[in-house]
Design an enzyme around this catalytic site. Sequence first.
Site, PDB file in Angstrom:
ATOM      1  N   PRO A   9       0.790  -1.225   0.000  1.00  0.00           N
ATOM      2  CA  PRO A   9       0.000   0.000   0.000  1.00  0.00           C
ATOM      3  C   PRO A   9       0.826   1.282   0.000  1.00  0.00           C
ATOM      4  CG  PRO A   9      -0.216  -1.182   2.085  1.00  0.00           C
ATOM      5  CD  PRO A   9       0.464  -2.104   1.127  1.00  0.00           C
ATOM      6  N   ASN A  10       0.361   2.217  -0.790  1.00  0.00           N
ATOM      7  CA  ASN A  10       0.903   3.585  -0.889  1.00  0.00           C
ATOM      8  C   ASN A  10       2.240   3.684  -1.611  1.00  0.00           C
ATOM      9  OD1 ASN A  10      -1.279   4.850   0.583  1.00  0.00           O
ATOM     10  ND2 ASN A  10      -0.488   3.747   2.355  1.00  0.00           N
ATOM     11  N   ARG A  17       4.213  11.101  -1.870  1.00  0.00           N
ATOM     12  CA  ARG A  17       4.100  10.985  -0.411  1.00  0.00           C
ATOM     13  C   ARG A  17       5.425  11.321   0.276  1.00  0.00           C
ATOM     14  NH1 ARG A  17       4.649   4.601   1.240  1.00  0.00           N
ATOM     15  NH2 ARG A  17       3.854   5.384   3.203  1.00  0.00           N
ATOM     16  N   TYR A  22      10.792   9.273   1.568  1.00  0.00           N
ATOM     17  CA  TYR A  22      10.836   8.279   0.490  1.00  0.00           C
ATOM     18  C   TYR A  22      11.482   8.777  -0.804  1.00  0.00           C
ATOM     19  CZ  TYR A  22       7.590   5.929   3.631  1.00  0.00           C
ATOM     20  OH  TYR A  22       7.025   5.335   4.729  1.00  0.00           O
ATOM     21  N   ASN A  74       8.219  -5.244  -0.752  1.00  0.00           N
ATOM     22  CA  ASN A  74       8.092  -4.146   0.204  1.00  0.00           C
ATOM     23  C   ASN A  74       6.618  -4.125   0.596  1.00  0.00           C
ATOM     24  OD1 ASN A  74       7.803  -1.813   1.641  1.00  0.00           O
ATOM     25  ND2 ASN A  74       8.996  -0.548   0.243  1.00  0.00           N
ATOM     26  N   ALA A  77       2.981  -0.666   4.956  1.00  0.00           N
ATOM     27  CA  ALA A  77       2.521  -0.751   6.347  1.00  0.00           C
ATOM     28  C   ALA A  77       2.054  -2.153   6.744  1.00  0.00           C
ATOM     29  CB  ALA A  77       1.409   0.269   6.583  1.00  0.00           C
ATOM     30  N   HIS A  80       3.967  -4.383   9.310  1.00  0.00           N
ATOM     31  CA  HIS A  80       3.919  -4.267  10.759  1.00  0.00           C
ATOM     32  C   HIS A  80       2.775  -5.041  11.417  1.00  0.00           C
ATOM     33  CE1 HIS A  80       6.838  -1.327   9.633  1.00  0.00           C
ATOM     34  NE2 HIS A  80       5.950  -0.553   9.055  1.00  0.00           N
ATOM     35  N   ASP A  87       1.755 -15.380   6.499  1.00  0.00           N
ATOM     36  CA  ASP A  87       1.437 -16.788   6.233  1.00  0.00           C
ATOM     37  C   ASP A  87       1.614 -17.123   4.749  1.00  0.00           C
ATOM     38  OD1 ASP A  87       0.896 -17.266   8.879  1.00  0.00           O
ATOM     39  OD2 ASP A  87      -1.284 -17.283   8.662  1.00  0.00           O
ATOM     40  N   GLU A  98      12.822  -8.920   1.942  1.00  0.00           N
ATOM     41  CA  GLU A  98      11.979  -7.778   2.320  1.00  0.00           C
ATOM     42  C   GLU A  98      12.791  -6.492   2.191  1.00  0.00           C
ATOM     43  OE1 GLU A  98       9.337  -8.208   5.730  1.00  0.00           O
ATOM     44  OE2 GLU A  98      10.078  -6.309   6.506  1.00  0.00           O
ATOM     45  N   HIS A 100      12.755  -2.191   2.569  1.00  0.00           N
ATOM     46  CA  HIS A 100      12.128  -0.927   2.977  1.00  0.00           C
ATOM     47  C   HIS A 100      12.997   0.221   2.498  1.00  0.00           C
ATOM     48  CE1 HIS A 100       9.097  -2.952   5.236  1.00  0.00           C
ATOM     49  NE2 HIS A 100      10.046  -3.730   5.730  1.00  0.00           N
ATOM     50  N   ILE A 101      12.359   1.174   1.881  1.00  0.00           N
ATOM     51  CA  ILE A 101      13.075   2.331   1.335  1.00  0.00           C
ATOM     52  C   ILE A 101      13.670   3.154   2.473  1.00  0.00           C
ATOM     53  CG2 ILE A 101      12.733   4.500   0.057  1.00  0.00           C
ATOM     54  CD1 ILE A 101      10.416   2.926  -1.437  1.00  0.00           C
ATOM     55  N   SER A 102      12.865   3.394   3.488  1.00  0.00           N
ATOM     56  CA  SER A 102      13.316   4.195   4.631  1.00  0.00           C
ATOM     57  C   SER A 102      13.939   3.284   5.689  1.00  0.00           C
ATOM     58  CB  SER A 102      12.128   4.948   5.239  1.00  0.00           C
ATOM     59  OG  SER A 102      11.203   4.034   5.801  1.00  0.00           O
ATOM     60  N   ARG A 107      12.502   5.370  12.818  1.00  0.00           N
ATOM     61  CA  ARG A 107      11.196   6.026  12.749  1.00  0.00           C
ATOM     62  C   ARG A 107      10.298   5.604  13.921  1.00  0.00           C
ATOM     63  NH1 ARG A 107       8.885   5.314   6.970  1.00  0.00           N
ATOM     64  NH2 ARG A 107       7.521   6.987   7.713  1.00  0.00           N
ATOM     65  N   ARG A 111       6.952   0.956  13.582  1.00  0.00           N
ATOM     66  CA  ARG A 111       7.650   0.496  12.368  1.00  0.00           C
ATOM     67  C   ARG A 111       8.858  -0.394  12.692  1.00  0.00           C
ATOM     68  NH1 ARG A 111       5.211   3.794   8.393  1.00  0.00           N
ATOM     69  NH2 ARG A 111       4.684   5.823   9.234  1.00  0.00           N
TER      70      ARG A 111
HETATM   71  C1  DQA Z   1       8.044   1.349   4.027  1.00  0.00           C
HETATM   72  C2  DQA Z   1       8.045   1.572   5.544  1.00  0.00           C
HETATM   73  C3  DQA Z   1       6.666   1.314   6.125  1.00  0.00           C
HETATM   74  O1  DQA Z   1       6.676   1.535   7.524  1.00  0.00           O
HETATM   75  C4  DQA Z   1       5.645   2.244   5.498  1.00  0.00           C
HETATM   76  O2  DQA Z   1       4.360   1.959   5.999  1.00  0.00           O
HETATM   77  C5  DQA Z   1       5.673   2.222   4.012  1.00  0.00           C
HETATM   78  C6  DQA Z   1       6.979   2.179   3.337  1.00  0.00           C
HETATM   79  C7  DQA Z   1       9.407   1.713   3.381  1.00  0.00           C
HETATM   80  O3  DQA Z   1       9.617   1.319   2.250  1.00  0.00           O
HETATM   81  O4  DQA Z   1      10.216   2.400   3.991  1.00  0.00           O
HETATM   82  O5  DQA Z   1       4.651   2.335   3.357  1.00  0.00           O
HETATM   83  O6  DQA Z   1       7.804  -0.023   3.769  1.00  0.00           O
END
Ligand code: DQA
Length: 144
Positions: A9-10, A17, A22, A74, A77, A80, A87, A98, A100-102, A107, A111
């Site tokens: 998502p997002n 965003r 990001y 990735n 959210a 978490h 599963d 896995e 994560h960009i950030s 944070r 997270r």
């Molecule tokens: C994220 C970190 C997550 O906590 C956040 O909800 C995201 C992006 C990252 O790529 O840093 O949507 O997965």
Amino acid sequence: MKILILNGPNLNFLGIREKGIYGTQNYESLTTLLQQKAQKEGHHLDIFQSNHEGALIDKIQEAYHNNTEGIIINPGAFTHYSYALRDALASIEIPKIEVHISNVHKREEFRHTSVTAPVCTGQIVGLGLHGYLLAMDYLTAARN
Ligand code: DQA
């Protein structure tokens, strides 16, 4: 190598965003970056983004049926709290990275927990979009 790249998502809102977190590159730049590397290295990528948990799970199950050899995910959210995604990842025995960009550890407290990382091969955090490329390097190296 057949690789599935999943973004939750997002992540389609990259470049829109929270740019301070990001970055300014959009989702399309990410897919271009990945496709360019894949082309050079002879990989076949299936790149998929969804804001819906079930759609991501369906893609993971599809990866089992179509003999995908590695997954880069990735989960956004969902990382978490999605036990359903965890599963789904746990149910297929291919390398799963896995990304994560950030740097999630710098944070908010919520997270710092990933329910999906324990069922992945490894995790890359805080290296921006470069993390996806490193994950691809790992999958290639692990296969050889
Ligand atoms: C994220 C970190 C997550 O906590 C956040 O909800 C995201 C992006 C990252 O790529 O840093 O949507 O997965």
